[in-house]
Design a protein around this motif. Structure first.
Motif, short mmCIF file in Angstrom:
data_model
loop_
_atom_site.label_atom_id
_atom_site.label_comp_id
_atom_site.label_asym_id
_atom_site.label_seq_id
_atom_site.Cartn_x
_atom_site.Cartn_y
_atom_site.Cartn_z
N LYS A 64 -65.99 100.34 73.34
CA LYS A 64 -67.41 100.20 73.65
C LYS A 64 -67.78 100.95 74.92
O LYS A 64 -68.82 101.63 74.98
CB LYS A 64 -67.77 98.71 73.80
N SER A 82 -67.59 104.86 74.34
CA SER A 82 -68.69 105.26 73.47
C SER A 82 -70.02 105.22 74.22
O SER A 82 -70.85 106.14 74.10
CB SER A 82 -68.76 104.37 72.23
N LYS A 136 -66.39 102.82 66.54
CA LYS A 136 -66.31 101.40 66.23
C LYS A 136 -64.88 101.06 65.83
O LYS A 136 -64.18 101.87 65.23
CB LYS A 136 -67.27 101.08 65.07
N TYR A 152 -62.38 98.98 63.55
CA TYR A 152 -62.36 98.31 62.25
C TYR A 152 -61.10 97.46 62.20
O TYR A 152 -59.99 97.96 62.02
CB TYR A 152 -62.41 99.34 61.12
N LYS A 168 -69.09 106.01 63.84
CA LYS A 168 -69.98 105.25 62.97
C LYS A 168 -70.45 106.09 61.79
O LYS A 168 -70.72 105.57 60.71
CB LYS A 168 -71.18 104.75 63.77
#
Length: 304
Positions: A181, A184, A223, A225, A257
């Motif tokens: 996070k 990004s 993200k 996963y 994403k």
């Protein structure tokens, strides 16, 4: 018309279990996975060591190896996927703390539509590594993970392609989420800041600027996963990692994403024929799977 799906499988977290099997049983187990319609992957992650290199003589699949040819890191369905060296020098990306470029494997991937009309329907870069990258690192795992993500962001800048990251990560899930996070968000802020002068001239509001750059931003906005399962035994929570030293942590995948991945899950080995795979060891050391949505191009309209 339904969208197409690219199937992806990883054996990184089940590597230790595979190594304990005899070569005959191990080979049979893998061949059944690759031959079974319910489990056959389009792309497969392998750990890239000598033991794994002995497992990849599977018809219809190409191998993508480490630079030193010590072992295979990717297998891919040659009828569906093409892997090639990226058209940028990895050395030009620059050095990062703890990151050994000799242990990274970074192919450029082209995905083709299903026959009979094959065309390229998806392109992206993949980043993986030899299984001992984290074990032999001279920096903390958190620092190494940051280096991998920054390397990936720089690669996106050079190739203008989204990224898919996978490999054995010796890092707690919550910490991994925080790092992804942060990296990004930092990259998004830098990108939007670079566009602000032109956006101000055209009287763009921040929301308008974000909306008009969604496709570009979703290349470098990544993200995690995480592995999920319907089984309570398989769906291991992050807090359990600190309490159970014998837990096998499933693979996590990290991706732009833009690539539209599904949450990962442990492979249901009951779908794989062959009684020898039902042994308790392989119930514990399961591969991790995910899938990527491939939008189907709508048919051209010729009037009428």
């Amino acid at each position: 018309m339904d969208n197409d799906v690219l199937s992806i499988l990883s054996f990184n977290s089940s590597r230790k279990g595979l190594q304990t099997l005899s070569p005959h049983i191990r080979s049979g187990y893998l061949h059944r996975i690759f031959q079974c319609p319910d489990t056959k992957p389009d792309i497969c992650f392998l750990p890239g060591d000598d033991e794994a290199a002995k497992l990849n003589a599977i018809r219809g699949y190409g191998q993508y190896t480490l630079q030193q040819c010590e072992g295979t890191v990717f297998l891919y369905d040659v009828n569906r996927v093409q892997m090639s060296r990226p058209n940028v020098s990895l050395n030009s990306i620059g050095s990062l703390p703890g990151l050994d470029l000799d242990k990274l494997v970074v192919p450029h991937v082209k995905v083709f539509s299903l026959q009979p009309h094959q065309r390229v329907v998806k392109e992206f870069s993949m980043v993986s590594w030899k299984y001992d990258l984290f074990q032999s690192a001279t920096v903390p795992a958190e620092t190494l993970m940051e280096s991998i993500l920054i390397f990936s962001q720089r690669l996106i800048n050079k190739t203008e392609k989204p990224i898919f990251i996978g490999g054995e990560m010796n890092i707690e899930f919550d910490t991994l989420m925080e790092i992804v996070k942060k990296i990004s968000k930092d990259r998004e802020m830098t990108f939007l800041k670079s566009l602000k002068p032109d956006a101000d001239e055209q009287c763009y509001t921040p929301s308008m600027l974000k909306g008009s750059t969604t496709d570009i931003r979703h290349r470098f906005m990544m993200k995690v996963y995480r592995c999920k399962s319907n089984s309570s035994n398989d769906n291991i929570q992050a807090q359990d990692y600190r309490q159970k030293s014998d837990v096998i942590i499933p693979d996590c995948f990290i991706a732009s994403k833009h690539l539209e991945l599904k949450d990962a899950s442990l492979l249901d080995i009951e779908k794989v024929p062959g009684r020898q795979i039902s042994m308790p060891l392989l119930q514990k050391h399961k591969p991790t799977q995910t899938s990527m949505e491939i939008p189907v191009r709508p048919p051209k309209h010729h009037g009428g």
